[in-house]
Design a protein around this motif. Structure first.
Motif, short mmCIF file in Angstrom:
data_model
loop_
_atom_site.label_atom_id
_atom_site.label_comp_id
_atom_site.label_asym_id
_atom_site.label_seq_id
_atom_site.Cartn_x
_atom_site.Cartn_y
_atom_site.Cartn_z
N LEU A 1 19.29 10.50 63.32
CA LEU A 1 19.27 9.17 62.71
C LEU A 1 19.80 9.23 61.28
CD1 LEU A 1 15.76 7.92 63.91
CD2 LEU A 1 17.98 7.19 64.78
N ALA A 2 19.37 10.25 60.55
CA ALA A 2 19.80 10.38 59.16
C ALA A 2 21.31 10.60 59.06
CB ALA A 2 19.05 11.54 58.50
N ALA A 3 21.82 11.49 59.91
CA ALA A 3 23.26 11.80 59.87
C ALA A 3 24.09 10.56 60.20
CB ALA A 3 23.57 12.92 60.86
N ALA A 4 23.58 9.72 61.09
CA ALA A 4 24.33 8.52 61.50
C ALA A 4 24.17 7.37 60.54
CB ALA A 4 23.87 8.09 62.90
N ASN A 5 23.05 7.32 59.82
CA ASN A 5 22.75 6.15 59.00
C ASN A 5 22.50 6.47 57.53
OD1 ASN A 5 22.45 4.11 61.32
ND2 ASN A 5 20.98 5.69 61.92
N GLN B 1 23.51 11.90 49.08
CA GLN B 1 23.27 11.24 50.36
C GLN B 1 21.78 11.33 50.69
OE1 GLN B 1 25.96 9.87 51.55
NE2 GLN B 1 25.69 9.38 53.71
N TYR B 2 21.22 10.24 51.23
CA TYR B 2 19.80 10.27 51.58
C TYR B 2 19.52 9.31 52.73
CZ TYR B 2 19.21 5.77 49.19
OH TYR B 2 19.31 4.45 48.84
N TYR B 3 18.34 9.46 53.30
CA TYR B 3 17.90 8.55 54.37
C TYR B 3 16.39 8.62 54.48
CZ TYR B 3 17.44 6.32 58.96
OH TYR B 3 17.09 5.49 59.99
N LEU B 4 15.76 7.48 54.61
CA LEU B 4 14.32 7.42 54.85
C LEU B 4 14.08 6.93 56.26
CD1 LEU B 4 11.40 7.66 53.95
CD2 LEU B 4 11.56 5.35 52.97
N ASP B 5 13.62 7.84 57.11
CA ASP B 5 13.28 7.51 58.49
C ASP B 5 11.84 7.03 58.52
OD1 ASP B 5 12.70 7.40 61.17
OD2 ASP B 5 13.15 9.51 61.60
N ARG B 6 11.68 5.72 58.44
CA ARG B 6 10.33 5.16 58.35
C ARG B 6 9.54 5.36 59.64
NH1 ARG B 6 10.01 2.07 53.68
NH2 ARG B 6 12.03 1.60 52.72
N ALA B 7 10.23 5.35 60.77
CA ALA B 7 9.53 5.51 62.05
C ALA B 7 8.88 6.88 62.17
CB ALA B 7 10.51 5.28 63.21
N TRP C 1 15.16 12.35 53.95
CA TRP C 1 16.23 13.35 54.03
C TRP C 1 17.12 13.25 52.79
CZ3 TRP C 1 16.75 16.91 57.91
CH2 TRP C 1 15.98 16.71 59.07
N THR C 2 17.60 14.41 52.34
CA THR C 2 18.52 14.47 51.20
C THR C 2 19.51 15.60 51.42
OG1 THR C 2 18.66 15.08 48.84
CG2 THR C 2 16.65 15.71 50.00
N TRP C 3 20.81 15.31 51.19
CA TRP C 3 21.83 16.33 51.44
C TRP C 3 23.13 16.00 50.71
CZ3 TRP C 3 20.63 12.43 54.77
CH2 TRP C 3 21.65 11.74 55.42
#
Length: 461
Positions: A350-354, A364-370, A375-377
């Motif tokens: 999910l993070a890689a796609a969004n 780059q970051y993503y918060l998977d709330r579910a 994520w941070t990269w």
């Protein structure tokens, strides 16, 4: 035309190919098979020799094999690494111990016929993996001893062999790197490998970038401020994402600054298995279905092994079991039963796609709330920005990365670093050395940024 020494230095640097240093560790053994994929790599550092057993070290991958793979590269051996402090600490207690360590390192270099050594002491003066067992107050003598260790190693191996150091990125960990010790450290070493990553780690309490452009720039400026020569510095890149379980994300509209679940035991300092690193390897980057795999007969599991557990958890390392280490810390949910942590592998897809590009901080970051994971990269696009805004701007000597096999899904990060190195200083949009940039504190670095000379090909005048 006004021509200053600073401007001359920029011109001279432009004619020199910047370095590409990469660590090759035993846990991620995949190497690029073609010269094209190896890119501009010209220094390979084998990791790790134990600091208390250096003389007898033999790498798992023969040095002759590495020389065949990288015929034009300097091959070095790293001593230490995260968690390996006891050998350094014991040696630093006396001059005799320092001399023995230096002699052992020379023996290791001679026996393995390599071009030099990288000292990866994390960290002299404290804040290492053992900081709860051995407090920083018990390591104060290491600060003064560290330059002596490096000087002894340099004397033992001679000027013809390379000596580099891996240095901390977080300012709080720069205990042994000060205005007083810096001038005693830099003359002994050829390269300073800046670990400009893990800037968020398990000792933090809120989500943040672990290797952003802004964060990496601060790392460089911290070392310039204590006199580190830019030409010796290699900016570090990480070939992995980091994830952290968040305590709660529902009330926050932002993904940054969100409280995380305690990632380190406050008493023992041990990993609580609520955070980790996710490398850019095929098993992590490619979507797989466990339905295509058979049950394991030898206790191994996961996408890399092609098998799943008949019972119990499949650990992140690819082994079946029921311990907390098997069932937490990146447990493979699709390859066993009983995982106690969020589905890290599924969350990464999910993070890689969004993923969200923070154009202000440069990460780059993503918060998977579910799944409750942050994520941070780093991405190839932000690697370009780091070269434009840091490597070229501050005239650094090159780039360093951890680690070779961790980029093996498509080698895209190595490719991008090589492209940027081949472009050289002063090329590309926004690149070049801005010798009059207000953001560059020339006074701290020992330069007069007020004396801006104008020379053809040098920007900022």
């Amino acid at each position: 035309m006004r021509f200053t020494l600073f401007s001359l230095g920029a011109l001279l640097f432009a004619a020199v190919q910047a370095r590409s240093v990469i660590y090759a560790d035993e846990w991620h053994p995949t190497h690029p098979k073609t010269m094209a994929r190896r890119g501009a790599i010209d220094h390979v550092i084998v990791a790790f020799a134990m600091a208390n057993n250096t003389a007898t070290f033999q790498p798992k991958v023969p040095i002759t094999d590495l020389r065949s793979e990288f015929p034009n590269a300097k091959i070095m051996i790293a001593v230490g690494g995260w968690g390996d402090t006891i050998g350094f600490s014991q040696a630093a207690k006396s001059n005799a111990g320092i001399q023995k360590l230096a002699a052992d390192i020379k023996t290791m270099i001679d026996n393995n016929k390599v071009d030099g050594v990288d000292i990866d002491w994390e960290y002299p003066g404290g804040n290492g993996a053992d900081y709860k067992e051995t407090p920083n107050s018990a390591k104060t003598d290491e600060v003064a001893a560290f330059p002596k260790v490096l000087a002894a190693i340099r004397k033992a191996i001679g000027p013809e062999k390379l000596l580099s150091i891996a240095v901390p990125g977080k300012k709080v960990d720069m205990i042994a790197y000060t205005e007083e010790t810096g001038p005693k450290i830099w003359p002994s070493v050829d390269y300073i490998n800046l670990m400009a990553y893990d800037l968020m780690n398990r000792r933090d309490t809120k989500t943040a970038h672990h290797t952003s452009v802004q964060g990496a720039k601060e790392v460089v400026k911290n070392y310039l401020a204590i006199g580190a020569p830019p030409s010796k510095m290699n900016l570090g890149f990480a070939f992995y994402a980091k994830y952290f379980q968040v305590a709660s994300s529902g009330a926050s509209s932002s993904a940054l600054g969100v409280p995380i679940v305690q990632a380190e035991d406050p008493i023992t300092g041990k990993d609580t298995l609520t955070s980790g690193a996710w490398t850019f390897e095929p098993a992590h980057m490619n979507t797989v279905s466990s339905s295509q795999f058979t049950f394991s007969y030898d206790g191994t599991c996961g996408p890399s092994n092609g098998t799943k557990c008949s019972s119990g958890c499949c650990s992140n390392a690819g082994y079946c079991g029921v311990s907390p280490e098997h069932c937490g810390g990146g447990c493979w949910h699709a390859f066993g039963t009983g995982c106690t942590d969020p589905d890290v592998a599924g969350s990464w897809q999910l993070a890689a796609a969004n993923g969200v590009a923070d154009t202000v901080a440069g990460g780059q970051y993503y918060l998977d709330r579910a799944n409750g994971l942050f994520w941070t990269w780093d991405t190839p696009a932000f690697i370009t920005q780091k070269f434009e805004q840091i490597v070229r701007k501050y005239k650094l000597g090159g780039a360093m990365a951890w680690s070779l096999g961790e980029d093996s899904a498509d080698w895209s990060h190595i490719k991008k670093i090589s492209e940027e190195l081949n472009r050289g200083p002063g090329s590309g949009s926004g690149s070049g050395y801005d010798v009059c940039d207000d953001d560059y504190d020339g006074e701290d670095a020992g330069y007069d940024d007020g004396a801006c000379g104008c020379v053809d090909g040098v920007s900022g005048c």
